[in-house]
Scaffold this motif. Structure first.
Motif, PDB file in Angstrom:
ATOM      1  N   LYS A   1     -12.401 135.090 122.606  1.00  0.00           N
ATOM      2  CA  LYS A   1     -12.278 133.622 122.654  1.00  0.00           C
ATOM      3  C   LYS A   1     -13.644 133.057 123.015  1.00  0.00           C
ATOM      4  O   LYS A   1     -14.247 133.444 124.019  1.00  0.00           O
ATOM      5  N   MET A   2     -14.129 132.177 122.186  1.00  0.00           N
ATOM      6  CA  MET A   2     -15.478 131.641 122.372  1.00  0.00           C
ATOM      7  C   MET A   2     -15.426 130.129 122.590  1.00  0.00           C
ATOM      8  O   MET A   2     -14.611 129.439 121.991  1.00  0.00           O
ATOM      9  N   ARG A   3     -16.354 129.666 123.408  1.00  0.00           N
ATOM     10  CA  ARG A   3     -16.501 128.218 123.610  1.00  0.00           C
ATOM     11  C   ARG A   3     -17.690 127.750 122.780  1.00  0.00           C
ATOM     12  O   ARG A   3     -18.705 128.439 122.700  1.00  0.00           O
ATOM     13  N   TYR A   4     -17.561 126.604 122.151  1.00  0.00           N
ATOM     14  CA  TYR A   4     -18.692 126.073 121.392  1.00  0.00           C
ATOM     15  C   TYR A   4     -18.909 124.604 121.714  1.00  0.00           C
ATOM     16  O   TYR A   4     -17.994 123.907 122.177  1.00  0.00           O
ATOM     17  N   MET A   5     -20.127 124.197 121.489  1.00  0.00           N
ATOM     18  CA  MET A   5     -20.460 122.787 121.675  1.00  0.00           C
ATOM     19  C   MET A   5     -21.497 122.424 120.611  1.00  0.00           C
ATOM     20  O   MET A   5     -22.432 123.196 120.367  1.00  0.00           O
ATOM     21  N   ILE A   6     -21.285 121.292 119.985  1.00  0.00           N
ATOM     22  CA  ILE A   6     -22.218 120.889 118.922  1.00  0.00           C
ATOM     23  C   ILE A   6     -22.960 119.620 119.347  1.00  0.00           C
ATOM     24  O   ILE A   6     -22.352 118.653 119.809  1.00  0.00           O
ATOM     25  N   ILE A   7     -24.285 119.672 119.204  1.00  0.00           N
ATOM     26  CA  ILE A   7     -25.127 118.505 119.508  1.00  0.00           C
ATOM     27  C   ILE A   7     -26.143 118.327 118.369  1.00  0.00           C
ATOM     28  O   ILE A   7     -26.275 119.226 117.529  1.00  0.00           O
ATOM     29  N   PRO A   8     -26.857 117.216 118.331  1.00  0.00           N
ATOM     30  CA  PRO A   8     -27.843 117.051 117.249  1.00  0.00           C
ATOM     31  C   PRO A   8     -28.941 118.115 117.322  1.00  0.00           C
ATOM     32  O   PRO A   8     -29.201 118.671 118.390  1.00  0.00           O
ATOM     33  N   LYS A   9     -29.566 118.350 116.185  1.00  0.00           N
ATOM     34  CA  LYS A   9     -30.665 119.331 116.153  1.00  0.00           C
ATOM     35  C   LYS A   9     -32.001 118.591 116.253  1.00  0.00           C
ATOM     36  O   LYS A   9     -32.187 117.565 115.600  1.00  0.00           O
ATOM     37  N   TYR A  10     -32.868 119.116 117.066  1.00  0.00           N
ATOM     38  CA  TYR A  10     -34.181 118.506 117.237  1.00  0.00           C
ATOM     39  C   TYR A  10     -35.261 119.406 116.645  1.00  0.00           C
ATOM     40  O   TYR A  10     -35.015 120.582 116.364  1.00  0.00           O
TER      41      TYR A  10
END
Ligand SMILES: Nc1ncnc2c1ncn2[C@@H]1O[C@H](COP(=O)(O)OP(=O)(O)OP(=O)(O)O)[C@@H](O)[C@H]1O
Length: 560
Positions: A115-124
């Motif tokens: 089970k994995m946790r993920y988080m998505i944010i903008p790429k810089y």
């Protein structure tokens, strides 16, 4: 036969690699497609990702769900960094832009039964650290102050939301556009701390939390991160960016020495700063001195006057550009006691087999201390559950703490119980220094605070009314800053003597290896590589040994 002892559960694990093209169905009914892994954090992997049917690249941070560090970030993002929250703030403040990322999505997925946790944010585009390194270790005062202005804007938002960042540094600052320093974005909220319950009461167990060379006086003393601490941290960073060094870089592995040096430095302002930034115009040194002054004069729980500070920074940036034109032939000032220019540094070398052999010569490991996580301790239920799994024989633990009072960080991965050899101790100390010199303190060091019991998920308690003046800090006759917390101020640095360096049990465990001071000093990404190499080499050696019946592996077996 006695039942087999279950292996102790690891505190944090590095996420397994997720294959490119793997699809994640988000709770928002969007599908995200995992792209290439392009960086590794303390325990997580950082991939590019796209939304199904779209080409815009984003960043996905992935960690096993049992890990704490990404959870801390997810909590912060959900509390204060949702897109609409940031937009509302911009509207209210009448500003067009703010140097903070926003949350795009977060959740869980299952990958090969994990089970994995993920988080998505903008790429810089790039990190400031990469730019600094490419530039030989320093940045112009103008660029540094331009970045500082963005960071102060970001901090103002965080502080207004009752959060202190606690880990401002070039590695945690990303540029939206390459070469545009006015597009600097503050990231990595793994150490961010909600300040609502802050009380000016240092706790030794928390002492030195943060990235040692930059961390604040409050953190060194063992206080929770503070608003004034963020400003102090930024001021240390400015010195680092502009001069390419800090006077305490070489003590990096000894947090008490770093703390001492910082106190002397701040006590000797503005002279101490002027002696480092010799070529900078007065407004630049004046601005950094003001940052320290503001930080010192602000009460522990109070907010900093950001408007005033940003005005100073903008003015200094303007004069720095003028100054740069006038003094274009000047070379950047450097402290002679510090690390050489980054350009001339070798990549951290993997120890030779001989060195390795010497370190493997271990005594039985008596205890496994849950002491330093390389990231903030997430004091939530999940983490506490994990902490319980770490076995510390009570007798040893209490005696150590009481008798030596040594910061717990010094014992990690070390067989201090068998410490007798000065020579070996020195050698290891030198080795860590060498590692530290290869890459100055870019890795946050956090001492576990199991006792605080504070969770990032805690609902805000009643806002602290503690408005105590910063009376814990005063100047003595010589003008040096004296803190009225004797137990925590400059505690005598205990010389830790190690019979040997890294125990075989430590080498066998990537989690343990992560906590070894020298390893923590590697830059992001490299740490995982080094750990992987060391573990693999150790496993290989062990396998070879196991095939030789004459080999006496008593030291290893007794550690299990
Ligand atoms: N949004 C992003 N855009 C581009 N690069 C990123 C982004 N987020 C992270 N990175 C890259 O990945 C590196 C590690 O990211 P980050 O510090 O967030 O990871 P972490 O897991 O918190 O690491 P650590 O535990 O070592 O602090 C950054 O220095 C940066 O180079």
């Amino acid at each position: 036969m006695p039942p087999k002892k279950a292996a102790p559960k690891k505190l944090h694990e590095l996420a397994p690699e997720v294959r490119v093209g793997f699809k994640i169905d988000d709770i928002s009914k969007k599908t995200f497609i995992v792209g290439k892994q392009f960086a590794t954090g303390g325990f997580g992997r950082i991939h590019t990702c796209t939304e199904g049917g779209k080409s815009q690249q984003m960043v996905m941070k992935i960690e096993p769900s049992t890990n704490g560090p990404l959870l801390t970030e997810v909590v912060v993002f959900n509390r204060i960094l949702k897109k609409d929250m940031i937009e509302n703030y911009k509207k209210a403040k009448k500003i067009q832009w703010i140097g903070l990322p926003h949350l795009i999505a977060n959740g869980y997925f299952t990958y090969n039964n994990d089970k994995m946790r993920y988080m998505i944010i903008p790429k810089y585009a790039t990190s400031l650290e990469a730019v600094r390194e490419a530039n030989g270790g320093s940045l112009s005062a103008k660029d540094s102050l331009t970045v500082a202005d963005c960071v102060l804007g970001a901090l103002e938002y965080l502080h207004d939301s009752d959060y202190a960042h606690a880990d401002v540094k070039a590695a945690n600052i990303l540029l939206e556009k390459p070469n545009d320093f006015s597009s600097a974005v503050l990231v990595d909220f793994g150490l961010a701390h909600r300040t609502t319950n802050n009380v000016d009461k240092p706790d030794k167990k928390r002492a030195h939390n943060g990235t040692c060379i930059f961390t604040s006086t409050d953190a060194h003393r063992g206080n929770n991160p503070s608003f004034r601490g963020d400003v102090e941290i930024l001021a240390y960073n400015l010195i680092m960016w502009i001069s390419g060094s800090l006077p305490w870089l070489s003590f990096e592995a000894s947090p008490d020495k770093v703390f001492d040096a910082k106190q002397k430095f701040v006590g000797g302002l503005p002279g101490t700063l002027q002696s480092i930034l010799t070529n900078q115009p007065a407004p630049v040194t004046g601005c950094i001195t003001t940052m320290f002054d503001i930080s010192r004069k602000t009460d522990y729980t109070h907010k900093v006057d950001m408007a005033k500070l940003r005005k100073k920074v903008t003015e200094a940036a303007q004069s720095a550009s003028t100054g740069a034109q006038k003094k274009s032939k000047m070379t950047p000032s450097r402290d002679t006691t510090t690390t050489p220019k980054r350009k001339t540094q070798r990549a951290p070398k993997v120890e030779s087999e001989d060195e390795e052999e010497e370190e493997i010569e271990v005594k039985p490991k008596k205890k496994v201390l849950k002491v330093q996580k390389s990231r903030k301790v997430v004091e939530d239920d999940e983490e506490e559950e994990e902490d319980k799994e770490v076995i510390i024989p009570k007798s040893t633990r209490s005696r150590k703490t009481k008798e030596e009072g040594t910061p717990r960080s010094f014992h990690l991965g070390m067989t201090s119980s068998t410490a007798t050899s000065d020579r070996v101790a020195k050698k290891i100390e030198m080795k860590y220094k060498r590692l530290a010199n290869n890459k100055p303190s870019l890795v946050p060091v956090t001492v576990a605070d199991a006792s605080s019991g504070e969770s990032p998920d805690d609902e805000p308690g009643p806002s602290s009314r503690v408005v105590k003046k910063r009376t814990s800090e005063e100047r003595d006759v010589k003008g040096e800053v004296q803190l009225k917390t004797p137990a925590l101020v400059s505690p005598a640095v205990k010389k830790t003597k190690y019979k040997s360096g890294i125990s075989s049990a430590t080498k066998a465990s990537p989690t343990e290896l992560r906590r070894v001071p020298g390893v923590r000093n590697f830059p992001k990404g490299r740490r995982s590589m080094i750990i992987k190499e060391t573990s693999a080499r150790y496993q290989e050696k062990r396998a070879t040994r196991n095939t030789k019946p004459t080999f006496d592996d008593s030291s290893c077996s007794s550690e299990v």
